[in-house]
Design an enzyme around this catalytic site. Structure first.
Site, PDB file in Angstrom:
ATOM      1  CG  HIS A  92     -33.332  -6.167-141.162  1.00 60.92           C
ATOM      2  ND1 HIS A  92     -32.946  -4.867-141.417  1.00 60.92           N
ATOM      3  CD2 HIS A  92     -34.226  -6.092-140.137  1.00 60.92           C
ATOM      4  CE1 HIS A  92     -33.588  -4.058-140.592  1.00 60.92           C
ATOM      5  NE2 HIS A  92     -34.388  -4.785-139.806  1.00 60.92           N
TER       6      HIS A  92
ATOM      7  CG  HIS B 226     -33.741  -0.395-138.592  1.00 56.27           C
ATOM      8  ND1 HIS B 226     -32.701  -1.068-138.017  1.00 56.27           N
ATOM      9  CD2 HIS B 226     -34.796  -1.248-138.577  1.00 56.27           C
ATOM     10  CE1 HIS B 226     -33.112  -2.283-137.664  1.00 56.27           C
ATOM     11  NE2 HIS B 226     -34.378  -2.420-137.993  1.00 56.27           N
TER      12      HIS B 226
ATOM     13  CD  GLU C  99     -38.850   0.003-140.745  1.00 49.66           C
ATOM     14  OE1 GLU C  99     -37.974   0.387-139.945  1.00 49.66           O
ATOM     15  OE2 GLU C  99     -39.531  -1.036-140.560  1.00 49.66           O
TER      16      GLU C  99
HETATM   17 ZN   LIG Z   1     -35.521  -4.061-138.276  1.00 49.79          ZN
END
Ligand SMILES: [Zn+2]
Length: 345
Positions: free
Chosen positions: A27, A201, A204
């Protein structure tokens, strides 16, 4: 990393050990990994910006109040990436920086959509990035286009185009809190049809529901971050049982304010509950850290021992999109290194 930090010498020793470990990175946004000196050259090339009068000011400018502020500075930085040759230039610099800390294999994101809006054609962009990466020996970097939520879901046709250009999968970053995974169901269905791997993603900037949607609506092969899955014990259980890989990014989460400190990061619980967790640096240059520092922070701040660091690194190989034979070969190469016999602290 403040009050719980051990003595400087202990951290230094662990950091040195972590730097010399063979590693993979799953990542990493290539535009966020541009070493500051290389980015400073590009800033100067395009006439500079009074906000950052010198290289140190540029380094200091990347301090983020929160996640939206991070996105704002990400976009600001992109205005100095204008010509195809810039992409070859900075990609070579990124590969050199990663190689210098013994990262051997990388699956890196790049975000063509924003540059396409500026008139740069995705195919030539990819060629330019590839040329820069391939000019550096001793490290292999595969590419994953990040489709960027904020640009909308109407990109399925472009996925087909990218498949022909040799990318290995797709990812989806950008403003998670404004654009839920469900909006991109059709794009991900099309990607699977084209035999592309998928990551997104999730967990987050948004909570556990976003991770759940990534699994159920997008049927992803990996979760990017996944941090806030910790808010939902049933989801944690599900991730442990499925062994769906989670690309965890501890220092990045501290930098963008997702967690207040490494001591508060749930990576320890993820690991102890048996999830398939790898450790990744995301935007090392913009955050002013490195993948080695991520590992060193886990050792110094939340008591990861060398055997656990080794397990995390091998998880990275297992979570990669290499074929079975390549994974086995890389694992044999990594575990055969003498550094594992050293005592890091
Ligand atoms: Zn990222």
């Amino acid at each position: 990393m403040s009050d719980h930090e051990p003595s400087f010498s202990a951290r230094t020793t662990a950091l040195d050990w972590c730097r010399r470990l063979p590693k993979v990175e799953l990542h990493l946004h290539i535009e966020g990994g541009i070493p500051i000196p290389a980015l400073w050259q590009l800033v100067q090339k395009y006439g500079g910006d009074p906000i950052v009068p010198n290289e140190d000011a540029l380094r200091d400018y990347f301090q983020f109040r929160d996640f939206p502020h991070f996105i704002e500075l990400w976009i600001w930085k992109n205005k100095f990436l204008r010509e195809y040759e810039d992409f070859s230039f900075f990609s070579a610099a990124v590969a050199e920086a990663l190689k210098s800390e013994n990262i051997r294999y990388v699956e890196a994101f790049f975000s063509p959509g924003r540059f396409k809006q500026e008139g740069l054609e995705t195919g030539r962009l990819l060629e330019s990035i590839r040329a820069g990466l391939d000019s550096v020996q001793g490290i292999e970097v595969a590419l994953i286009p990040d489709l960027v939520r904020d640009l909308g879901p109407d990109v399925a046709a472009e996925v087909a185009e990218l498949r022909a250009l040799g990318v290995i999968g797709i990812g989806l970053g950008g403003s998670e809190h404004n654009h839920p995974p469900e909006n991109f169901t059709e794009v991900y269905r099309r990607a699977r049809e084209l035999d592309l791997k998928t990551t997104v993603h999730a967990g987050e900037a948004a909570g556990a529901d976003s991770v759940r949607s990534a699994i159920d609506a997008l049927e992803v092969d990996r979760i990017g971050h996944g941090t806030r899955a910790i808010e939902d014990p049933a989801l944690m259980q599900r991730l442990a049982e499925s062994q769906l890989p989670v690309e965890m990014c501890p220092l990045s989460n501290v930098a963008t304010g997702v967690v207040p400190s490494i001591a508060d990061h749930p990576v320890r619980q993820f690991f102890d509950q048996g999830l398939m967790v790898s450790i990744n640096s995301v935007d090392p240059a913009m955050f002013g850290h490195s993948l080695s520092q991520d590992y060193a922070a886990l050792m110094s701040d939340i008591s990861f021992i060398p055997e656990e660091v080794r397990a995390l690194i091998l998880n990275g190989i297992e979570s990669s999109w290499l074929d079975h034979a390549r994974k086995s070969a890389l694992e044999a190469e990594f575990v055969g290194e003498v550094i594992w016999n050293e005592d890091p602290v």
